[in-house]
Design a protein around this motif. Structure first.
Motif, PDB file in Angstrom:
ATOM      1  N   MET A  57      39.261  11.204 -19.527  1.00 20.58           N
ATOM      2  CA  MET A  57      40.249  10.286 -19.291  1.00 20.58           C
ATOM      3  C   MET A  57      40.507   9.238 -20.468  1.00 20.58           C
ATOM      4  N   THR A  58      41.820   8.999 -20.752  1.00 25.58           N
ATOM      5  CA  THR A  58      42.090   8.251 -21.622  1.00 25.58           C
ATOM      6  C   THR A  58      42.372   6.796 -20.790  1.00 25.58           C
ATOM      7  N   ILE A  59      42.532   5.695 -21.483  1.00 24.86           N
ATOM      8  CA  ILE A  59      43.133   4.456 -21.052  1.00 24.86           C
ATOM      9  C   ILE A  59      44.422   4.539 -20.420  1.00 24.86           C
ATOM     10  N   ASP A 105      47.122   5.564 -13.341  1.00 26.65           N
ATOM     11  CA  ASP A 105      46.450   5.735 -11.892  1.00 26.65           C
ATOM     12  C   ASP A 105      46.591   4.484 -11.187  1.00 26.65           C
ATOM     13  N   PHE A 106      46.260   3.333 -11.951  1.00 22.72           N
ATOM     14  CA  PHE A 106      46.203   2.123 -11.346  1.00 22.72           C
ATOM     15  C   PHE A 106      47.403   1.412 -11.405  1.00 22.72           C
ATOM     16  N   THR A 112      47.092  -4.111 -20.586  1.00 18.69           N
ATOM     17  CA  THR A 112      46.622  -4.664 -19.131  1.00 18.69           C
ATOM     18  C   THR A 112      45.089  -4.269 -19.094  1.00 18.69           C
ATOM     19  N   LEU A 113      45.186  -3.091 -18.666  1.00 23.68           N
ATOM     20  CA  LEU A 113      43.842  -2.387 -18.764  1.00 23.68           C
ATOM     21  C   LEU A 113      42.781  -2.709 -19.769  1.00 23.68           C
TER      22      LEU A 113
END
Length: 79
Positions: free
Chosen positions: A1-3, A9-10, A16-17
């Protein structure tokens, strides 16, 4: 999974992540930087330093005033 996928998903922006991950790495000691606790401690220390400097200045001025008041010849006329 990538950032980007995780951020989606979030429901947050990828930047921000990324910032959250960087902050977590600093807090965990994995990256150099200032933790939140250190930031709070530094702000409190700076506040205390300012207060002590102000108190020191008041005492310095009081000492100068009192030393002038105790000079010989007090009460005599000065020219």
């Amino acid at each position: 999974m990538t950032i980007e996928q995780i951020a989606k998903d979030f429901g947050v922006h990828p930047m921000t992540l990324q910032k959250w991950l960087q902050r977590a790495a600093v807090e965990d000691g994995d990256r150099p930087g200032q933790t939140r606790a250190e930031g709070v401690e530094l702000r409190e220390a700076r506040k205390r330093i300012r207060l002590l400097e102000q108190e020191n200045e008041v005492l310095r001025r009081a000492a100068a005033y009192l030393s002038q008041a105790n000079l010989p010849g007090k009460g005599s006329t000065r020219s």
